[in-house]
Design a protein around this motif. Structure first.
Motif, mmCIF file in Angstrom:
data_model
loop_
_atom_site.group_PDB
_atom_site.id
_atom_site.type_symbol
_atom_site.label_atom_id
_atom_site.label_comp_id
_atom_site.label_asym_id
_atom_site.label_seq_id
_atom_site.Cartn_x
_atom_site.Cartn_y
_atom_site.Cartn_z
ATOM 1 N N GLN B 194 21.015 -36.935 -47.824
ATOM 2 C CA GLN B 194 19.879 -36.146 -48.293
ATOM 3 C C GLN B 194 18.903 -35.780 -47.169
ATOM 4 O O GLN B 194 18.247 -34.750 -47.218
ATOM 5 N N TYR B 222 11.773 -31.771 -53.510
ATOM 6 C CA TYR B 222 11.117 -33.058 -53.314
ATOM 7 C C TYR B 222 9.910 -33.194 -54.243
ATOM 8 O O TYR B 222 9.686 -34.229 -54.845
ATOM 9 N N ILE B 234 17.045 -37.378 -53.845
ATOM 10 C CA ILE B 234 16.328 -36.816 -52.699
ATOM 11 C C ILE B 234 15.115 -37.694 -52.389
ATOM 12 O O ILE B 234 14.295 -37.958 -53.267
#
Lengths: 285, 365
Positions: B194, B222, B234
């Motif tokens: 990620q 995010y 993430i």
């Protein structure tokens, strides 16, 4: 552990090692003994051999070699063997390349069955195919011809070549092949430019093994050839066992040594190439 | 350069469906990163784009042209493999110009193209070497050069950095990003890392079970994860998830001693769950360690189980009843393992997920 116990343990270790070494020596003797005996015998006169069959030659001589080479026409015999072994092996490898590529890389329908049928060729004893082969060669007017024997050796050796080459090609990373496809190569270009050059060690293994097998082969040569001019060395060596040489030992020994030299040279030449890694740097770091 | 469009693309192996239904448009010049755990279908998707896997149903368009049934060489693509897949028997020059030779490019033109790309990738002094004589980083550049030299419309990259060591990987990341800025070729990049996705992609496509969970620019992914999976995937360390009851305007777990009031600005969002519980998602940096005796409106007490020193900061493994979480703290904060400490939750930046559907309640509305 007390000192006495330690000493006894060390003694038993030494004794174990000694027994191991003796066993190894015995094995070395069993393996190398006959070879050494043949080489020693080939360097003695026949009288010297009869006087002491296992003694080292006191007056080493190359006379048996010269006799065999000149009187028995070993030159042409070796040349024939070389022709059969090299051409037969080369043809077997060439014939095996494309089927090996297909069987290792493509989803051919009935792939396992096809491979199984090919492998049965490995299991056929020579005796079972001798008569059909004899008839076939006669029908094709190839009996007692060099090309006839070459074709027989190639056909008989091909299944083993497919087994070796298919196994080898399967180990070539698939991503290399995919990369070639993505760069625009056709199936044939992938085979010709990528798979084939990378299969060289496998080809050499197959070629060498087949070369040795053909070089040692006796029955096909004996049955399918009649003219002395076409004999390979194995069949030609029969002359050394005829009545004239019954009590002579040094000449057959010299003949045996000469007949094995090409095989030893071939092995020495190919050994390094056979054992070298060919895919280094292809994938991962 | 070209855009890549997947329309209702499916991939099945017999009765097993790997990619059930994929709709995705990658714009011309975009650096799209397909990211997800092992088996999420990202590599299969890339290989379908490459033509190395057939498409069971649906359409693939590259540069507006339907290439679904075309072989790889007719798709105007180039690919960099995870293992580099260099031709070990050819030197660097022949590896790079392999595709050009296949296409019968004139020798002079080919030489010029190879020189240019080799200079750009700083491998011009290794052109006569075999791949086995190169380091991992150099091999990776050769693989890249082979892809670049044909000037394809689309670059496909299958975890090209995962065989490099950590230091080289960071260098290669910025190198690839810089190269993309210079050349601007549409790039589809597959990774399970990620952090690679966050740092390189102009858009991240998060996949799970062959289904796209979210496709958006890195910061949006995010800050506004579409669901609990994306939120957890993430960010490193992962987002913490605490399933709590909603009662009297607060998030509560009586047995664990948790009672966090809901700010008015977020209560409507939580109400959307229409469920007695909600999953609170809070990133480690949004759990602030308070000084001894300090309190706050959104504070709650956890026991510090493990303190991990990273040099510039600490990671604290903390527990309250059945709830486990990780919090970031300054390296100079005074905290010991086994202590019960108060942490303030940054309620403006937390996420609420439906306990069953796992969607982000801020987005589902």
């Amino acid at each position: 552990m007390s000192d006495v116990a330690l000493m006894m343990r060390q003694r038993s270790l030494v004794a174990g090692k000694l027994i191991g070494l003796m066993l190894l020596a015995a094995l070395v003797f069993v393996w190398l003994g006959p070879i050494i005996l043949v080489v020693i015998t080939s360097m003695k006169s026949n009288d010297a051999f009869l006087a002491g069959p296992f003694a080292l030659p006191t007056e080493p001589t190359i006379a048996p070699y010269l006799t065999v080479w000149n009187a028995l026409g070993f030159g042409p015999l070796l040349a024939n063997s070389f022709l059969y072994a090299s051409a037969g092996s080369a043809l077997a490898v060439i014939l095996a390349l494309v089927p090996s590529f297909a069987l290792s890389r493509f989803d051919v329908p009935g792939k396992k069955l096809i491979f199984g049928i090919i492998l049965t060729g490995l299991m056929l004893p020579q005796q079972t195919v001798l008569i059909p082969l004899y008839d076939t060669l006669r029908a094709l007017n190839l009996l007692d011809t060099r090309i006839g024997l070459i074709i027989v050796h190639a056909a008989y050796g091909m299944p083993a070549q497919i087994l070796i080459l298919r196994g080898f090609m399967t180990t070539i990373p698939r991503e290399i092949e995919k990369a070639a496809f993505l760069e625009g190569a056709t199936d044939f270009q992938v085979f010709w430019k990528v798979i084939l050059p990378l299969s060289v060690p496998g080809i050499m293994v197959g070629f060498t093994l087949n070369f040795i097998a053909i070089w040692k082969e006796f029955v096909f040569g004996l049955v399918l050839l009649n003219s002395e001019a076409n004999f390979p060395v194995t069949v030609g060596m029969l002359k050394l066992n005829s009545d004239r040489y019954m009590a002579v030992f040094n000449l057959p020994a010299a003949g045996l040594v000469i007949s094995q030299i090409p095989i030893v040279i071939l092995f020495l030449l190919s050994y390094r190439k056979l054992s070298s890694g060919n895919f280094a740097g292809a994938v991962k770091g | 350069m070209a855009e890549v469009t997947l329309e209702r693309v499916e991939k099945r192996y017999g009765s097993y469906t790997v990619v059930p239904h994929l709709d995705l448009k990658i714009e011309d010049g975009e650096f799209a990163v397909l990211v997800g755990p092992s088996g999420c279908g990202k590599t299969t998707t890339l290989q379908m784009m490459a033509g190395l896997e057939t498409i069971s149903s649906g359409r693939l368009l590259i540069g507006g042209r339907d290439v679904t049934a075309l072989p790889p060489k007719e798709r105007d693509i180039a690919m960099v493999f995870q293992s580099y897949a260099l031709f070990p028997h050819m030197n660097v020059r022949d590896n790079i110009n392999f595709g050009l030779k296949i296409r019968r490019t004139p020798a002079a033109e080919m030489q010029a193209m190879v020189s240019e790309v080799a200079q750009r990738l700083q491998i011009d002094s290794y052109l006569d070497r075999l791949p086995k004589e190169l380091s991992g980083g150099q091999r990776q550049r050769v693989a890249l050069a082979r892809a670049l030299v044909r000037r394809p419309g689309v670059f496909l990259m299958d975890e090209p950095l995962s065989n490099l060591d950590a230091k080289l990987r960071v260098e290669a990341r910025s190198f690839l990003s810089k190269m993309h800025h210079e050349i601007g070729t549409t790039t589809v990049y597959v990774t399970h890392d990620q952090s690679e996705a966050m740092t390189m992609g102009s858009r991240i496509v998060v996949m799970k079970g062959g289904v796209i969970q979210q496709a958006a620019p890195p910061l949006e992914i995010y800050r506004k994860p579409a669901n609990r999976f994306v939120a957890g995937f993430i960010g490193s360390p992962s987002m913490n998830f605490l399933e709590l009851e909603v009662a009297e305007g607060a998030l509560v777990d009586g047995a664990a001693g948790i009672r966090i009031p809901l700010p008015d600005s977020r209560s409507a969002e939580v109400a959307r769950s229409a469920s007695p519980t909600v999953v609170l998602g809070v990133r480690p940096e949004h759990l602030h360690l308070l000084a001894d005796g300090e309190g706050g409106q959104y504070a709650t007490v956890f026991q510090v189980e493990v303190v991990q020193h990273l040099g510039n900061e600490m990671l604290l493994d903390i527990v309250a009843g059945p709830h486990r979480a990780i919090a970031r703290a300054d390296e100079d904060a005074r905290v010991r393992e086994g202590e019960r400490r108060t942490f303030s939750v940054d309620m403006d930046r937390v996420h609420f997920f439906h306990p069953r559907t796992e969607v982000n309640l801020a987005i589902s509305g």
